[in-house]
Scaffold this active site. Structure first.
Site, mmCIF file in Angstrom:
data_model
loop_
_atom_site.group_PDB
_atom_site.id
_atom_site.type_symbol
_atom_site.label_atom_id
_atom_site.label_comp_id
_atom_site.label_asym_id
_atom_site.label_seq_id
_atom_site.Cartn_x
_atom_site.Cartn_y
_atom_site.Cartn_z
ATOM 1 N N SER A 48 0.798 -1.229 0.000
ATOM 2 C CA SER A 48 0.000 0.000 0.000
ATOM 3 C C SER A 48 0.828 1.274 0.000
ATOM 4 C CB SER A 48 -0.956 0.013 1.204
ATOM 5 O OG SER A 48 -0.228 -0.157 2.412
ATOM 6 N N ASP A 345 -2.173 8.637 7.699
ATOM 7 C CA ASP A 345 -3.129 7.789 8.410
ATOM 8 C C ASP A 345 -2.353 6.929 9.416
ATOM 9 O OD1 ASP A 345 -1.984 5.688 6.993
ATOM 10 O OD2 ASP A 345 -3.708 5.340 5.698
ATOM 11 N N HIS A 348 0.534 5.092 6.887
ATOM 12 C CA HIS A 348 1.197 5.578 5.671
ATOM 13 C C HIS A 348 1.658 7.027 5.780
ATOM 14 C CE1 HIS A 348 -1.782 2.439 4.480
ATOM 15 N NE2 HIS A 348 -0.714 1.960 3.868
#
Length: 380
Positions: A48, A345, A348
């Site tokens: 991600s 977040d 990340h």
């Protein structure tokens, strides 16, 4: 006679049209080659941290195509794209800086066909890891083995677009393969409560890391066999310092969870040896080792020097003093100045942090990226 002349004119017309079409096709390719001279394609693999939208096309719990993700992504007008950050990923920024006119397209997107793939393709998937079992908590994700299967499909498409000979040169000499993977193998596999407890009882950290390195060696060798020659391999960052780990371990803002960081450092030592081994054993290859751990650690420790106000609290999230439990979504609390947070977040980095990290990978010295930086790798 009149009929014969008409047939001759018809043939001449067809020949002329065919010649024009051939010229247009050749000019189109020459224009493409000129605008991307020395760059080639950027092929991005991983999780991600660099996913640009592949998970949008999966039935998975690991998704970022909801607001306010992407709020600062200019190309989408601030709409979510599937990137797990507020703006661009490191892969996006590096591509821009190396002169690529377009971002690498997500492999699973409908537009990942034709000339678009010559600028690059992104195979990364949120929740993915080196091991196939990694990320199963999210139900679906595209692990490294499948990502390489997908590249094999792209490779065949490029053969058709350029012809086998030009395609081989294009992949070998003018394309960069970047791999950002490994964090989920710890966070969402070995360290995951309940799901991993059996594995952690039966497998020591040394044995688990042995498995990771064995699998990763095979994966990178397979990419080499498919034509890849220029690689950049990111190590695992200080995963014990992300807001999620600070929150679940009830730490202070300047503390990090010890075990995740210890495992990351242990793995990174083995990864560095693997990169050296592959450079020695795979003729014509260049494997570059990106020391992401030290780069992010420096950013977290010296965040004020880089213009940030916090390196512990997520800009977008919920749960605890660091907003570190619930991923970013429409009901999340959102910070007022996104450029002041190292973390977007619970997991990340923000775009502001990605810009700093990308710049160091592009132009840094051998302390952070070796044996050469990304600009040097492009021209190598």
């Amino acid at each position: 006679m009149i009929l014969t002349m008409a047939i001759i004119r018809s043939y001449i017309t067809l020949a002329f049209v065919g010649l024009v079409l051939l010229l247009i096709n050749n000019l189109s390719f020459l224009a493409y080659a000129a605008e991307s001279e020395g760059l080639g394609a950027s092929f991005i693999f991983g999780d991600s941290l660099v996913d640009c939208g592949n998970n949008n096309y999966l039935s998975t719990l690991s998704k970022a195509n909801i607001r306010p993700n992407g709020i600062d992504f200019q190309l989408s007008g601030g709409n979510p794209t599937g990137r797990f950050t507020n703006g661009r990923t490191i892969g996006d920024i590096v591509g821009e800086e190396l002169g690529q006119p377009n971002y690498a397209v997500p492999f699973l997107a409908p537009n990942a066909t034709g000339k678009a793939i010559l600028y690059g393709v992104n195979y990364a998937s949120g929740g993915a890891g080196i091991m196939n079992a990694t990320g199963r908590i999210f139900v679906n994700r595209v692990g490294m083995d499948i990502q390489i299967d997908y590249f094999n499909e792209t490779r065949k498409q490029i053969d058709k677009l350029l012809g086998p000979s030009k395609a081989k040169e294009y992949i070998l000499k003018r394309s960069i393969f970047s791999i950002t993977v490994g964090a989920n193998d710890f966070l969402n596999n070995y360290l995951l409560p309940v799901l991993s407890i059996g594995a952690r009882i039966s497998e020591t950290p040394d044995a688990f890391i042995d498995d990771l390195i064995t699998h990763f060696r095979a994966q990178l060798t397979r990419l080499y066999q498919l034509g890849a020659r220029k690689f950049v391999i990111g190590n695992v960052g200080p995963i014990g310092c992300i807001p999620y780990q600070k929150t679940i371990n009830q730490l202070d803002q300047d503390q990090c969870a010890e075990l995740p960081n210890k495992l990351a450092l242990q793995y990174n030592g083995r990864l560095k040896d693997l990169v050296a081994e592959l450079n020695d054993n795979l003729p014509g290859s260049t494997f570059v080792y990106a020391n992401v751990y030290d780069l992010v650690s420096d950013l977290i420790t010296n965040y004020e020097k880089y213009g940030f106000s916090t390196a512990s609290k997520a800009c977008c999230g919920n749960g605890g003093q660091f907003a570190g439990i619930v991923p970013c979504g429409p009901t999340s609390s959102l910070c007022t100045d996104r450029s002041k947070h190292v973390f977007w977040d619970p997991y990340h980095p923000s775009e502001a942090a990605n810009v700093i990290l990308a710049k160091k990978l592009l132009d840094g010295d051998t302390r952070v990226i070796s044996p050469m930086n990304l600009r040097q790798l492009r021209d190598h």
